[in-house]
Write an enzyme that holds these catalytic residues in place. Sequence first.
Site, PDB file in Angstrom:
ATOM      1  N   ASP A  12       0.762  -0.955  -0.018  1.00 12.74           N
ATOM      2  CA  ASP A  12       0.017   0.060  -0.007  1.00 12.74           C
ATOM      3  C   ASP A  12       0.947   1.300  -0.031  1.00 12.74           C
ATOM      4  O   ASP A  12       1.849   1.525   0.875  1.00 12.74           O
ATOM      5  CB  ASP A  12      -0.941   0.000   1.194  1.00 12.74           C
ATOM      6  N   SER A  36      -2.469  17.475 -10.738  1.00 14.87           N
ATOM      7  CA  SER A  36      -1.594  17.117  -9.980  1.00 14.87           C
ATOM      8  C   SER A  36      -1.500  17.363  -8.632  1.00 14.87           C
ATOM      9  O   SER A  36      -1.761  18.653  -8.615  1.00 14.87           O
ATOM     10  CB  SER A  36      -0.282  17.197 -10.785  1.00 14.87           C
ATOM     11  N   GLY A  48      -1.613  -7.107   1.991  1.00 21.12           N
ATOM     12  CA  GLY A  48      -2.215  -8.394   1.424  1.00 21.12           C
ATOM     13  C   GLY A  48      -2.783  -9.586   2.133  1.00 21.12           C
ATOM     14  O   GLY A  48      -1.976  -9.539   3.424  1.00 21.12           O
ATOM     15  N   PHE A 102      -1.580  -0.923  -4.013  1.00 18.42           N
ATOM     16  CA  PHE A 102      -2.631  -0.137  -3.961  1.00 18.42           C
ATOM     17  C   PHE A 102      -2.201   1.306  -3.619  1.00 18.42           C
ATOM     18  O   PHE A 102      -1.237   1.473  -2.809  1.00 18.42           O
ATOM     19  CB  PHE A 102      -3.498  -0.333  -2.386  1.00 18.42           C
ATOM     20  N   ASN A 195     -17.379 -11.650   8.162  1.00 15.61           N
ATOM     21  CA  ASN A 195     -17.842 -10.668   9.250  1.00 15.61           C
ATOM     22  C   ASN A 195     -19.449 -10.803   8.999  1.00 15.61           C
ATOM     23  O   ASN A 195     -19.985 -11.467   8.220  1.00 15.61           O
ATOM     24  CB  ASN A 195     -17.242  -9.322   9.244  1.00 15.61           C
ATOM     25  N   LEU A 224     -17.848 -10.217  14.852  1.00 15.71           N
ATOM     26  CA  LEU A 224     -19.037  -9.159  15.334  1.00 15.71           C
ATOM     27  C   LEU A 224     -18.223  -7.761  15.585  1.00 15.71           C
ATOM     28  O   LEU A 224     -18.942  -7.098  16.188  1.00 15.71           O
ATOM     29  CB  LEU A 224     -19.784  -9.627  16.312  1.00 15.71           C
ATOM     30  N   PRO A 226     -16.363  -5.038  17.725  1.00 18.09           N
ATOM     31  CA  PRO A 226     -16.236  -4.872  19.395  1.00 18.09           C
ATOM     32  C   PRO A 226     -17.203  -5.722  19.898  1.00 18.09           C
ATOM     33  O   PRO A 226     -16.789  -6.003  21.393  1.00 18.09           O
ATOM     34  CB  PRO A 226     -16.919  -3.408  19.353  1.00 18.09           C
ATOM     35  N   ASP A 257      -7.410 -10.170   9.263  1.00 17.84           N
ATOM     36  CA  ASP A 257      -6.463 -11.022   8.990  1.00 17.84           C
ATOM     37  C   ASP A 257      -5.652 -11.622  10.162  1.00 17.84           C
ATOM     38  O   ASP A 257      -5.422 -12.751  10.239  1.00 17.84           O
ATOM     39  CB  ASP A 257      -5.457 -10.346   7.997  1.00 17.84           C
TER      40      ASP A 257
END
Length: 328
Positions: A12, A36, A48, A102, A195, A224, A226, A257
């Site tokens: 990223d 720009s 990833g 990304f 999720n 879920l 929190p 992850d």
Amino acid sequence: MSLLVAGSIATDHLMSFPGRFSDSLVVDQLDKLSVSFLVEDLEVRRGGCAANICFGLGNLGLRPVLVGAVGEDFGEYRAWLERHNVDCGSVHVSETRHTARFVCTNDTAHAQIASFYAGAMSESREIELKPIVDRVGDPDYVLIGPDDPQGMLRHTDECRQRGYRFLADPSQQLAFGDGDLIRPLIDGAEILFSNEYEASLITQKTGWSAEEVLDRVGTWVVTLGPDGVRIDRKGAESIVVPAVPEIEKVEPTGVGDAFRAGFMAALSWGLGHERAAQLGCLLAVYVVEQVGTQEYEISREAFLTRCAATYGDDAVADFGPHLQTIRP
């Protein structure tokens, strides 16, 4: 035995613009847009889904096998992962494409201009699992995370054909895939991860009810936020595991992850699903308290102390004999 983790490997590139994009846009000239922005900073973060999960497993003392496709620009990232106990010996290196990337710029109003380059990730469909298994041994589990859709289907089909127990984690692909993609990705999985929102997408897009999903997977683990984690099995009462209290919530990217890494680690140690969810929640909280998905460090003593505070001494007794961290 080994843990194979298949999925995306990416970097990223995150930048900040000290103004507002809207001040530089002329609404009736957007068809001729050419602008720009001079940015103030650049952060390059490793990411990833598969790489994040492997990083988490490595930090718990395991040596997971990363399965994915990268470009020849992967050298520095490879060295980082290998220093954190990740086996990168079966990562496919493209001869023509760069590692997925990304690139994102945010302004002071939190508007965002971003691009995602899939690059070498599309070549994951060329990876066969059998040669990897021949190299590292029969897998305890194969986790199949978000990646090139054809690559995900190939890995899932091979797991079914060869009898490898697989964990389905389609996550980001659920938003883009239809039922014809999603159904074969989860059918026959030992465990399905999602999720709450993704759980709704699964039932909506597959046309299966929650009960019908549970007819096709061994266990459905639903995070879920929190409120913790819910574990569902057909014919059994749901198990709900509370989340670990945060010291400070900084940034949530990569939390799922890390949870999967902790869950897989506990499974590989022979622990049950409730303990696996607890270990997943413990690791996940380290990510939410940092900026970046692979910036946390685990101290064994602090980790087990935090475990005891949330889940009690019995959990510490179960985790302690297996936990090996880089820091004491």
